[in-house]
Write an enzyme that holds these catalytic residues in place. Structure first.
Site: not given
Length: 158
Positions: A44-46, A49
């Site tokens: 999710g963070c990738t 970003a």
């Protein structure tokens, strides 16, 4: 301190991936998109970003800088930036003091386990350092478009 839209955003002083001190006050005269995320290199963070990366030029045209904040250390941020070609800084909040100031260090639950962690959130801060919009409990899908649309409409009114 409760965050109130239209009031000053909490200032901070954090190290970036290059171990340079970055302060919110450094960006006076620019809009700041400050996003908190749980951990580098996670799915999710990738995605989040990379979505900010892909919209980076559009945000720049609206006089906005993007800054990501997580508890990860600088070395991990460097790997994340390099792997995904991120054109913005990631700030180190290992003691989660800034996350606490923004109210995003919260009790989380997963698989019956409780723990403290980052609630994925985005804050839009104007050129004078005032909070103009907060998105909490962010779902990654379509979030960056929502931030862009809000900022574009807000800028058009200025």
């Amino acid at each position: 301190m409760a965050l109130i839209e239209g009031k000053k955003a909490p200032d901070f002083s954090l190290m970036n991936e290059k171990e340079e001190v970055v302060k919110l006050a450094d960006f006076k005269g620019q809009n700041v998109i400050l996003y908190f995320y749980p951990k580098d290199m996670t799915p999710g963070c990738t995605t989040e970003a990379c979505d900010f990366r892909d919209k980076h030029e559009d945000f720049s045209k609206l006089n906005a800088v993007v800054l990501g904040i997580s508890p990860d250390e600088a070395k991990r941020h460097i790997k994340f930036i390099d792997k995904h070609g991120l054109p913005f800084s990631l700030l180190v909040d290992e003691d989660h003091a800034v996350a606490e100031a923004y109210g995003v260090w919260v009790l989380k639950k997963m698989y019956g386990r409780e723990y403290m962690g980052i609630e994925r959130s985005t804050f839009l801060i104007d050129t004078e350092g005032n909070l103009i919009k907060a998105w909490r409990k962010v779902r990654v899908k379509n979030h960056i478009e929502e931030v862009y649309t809000y900022l574009a409409e807000w800028e058009a009114k200025q």
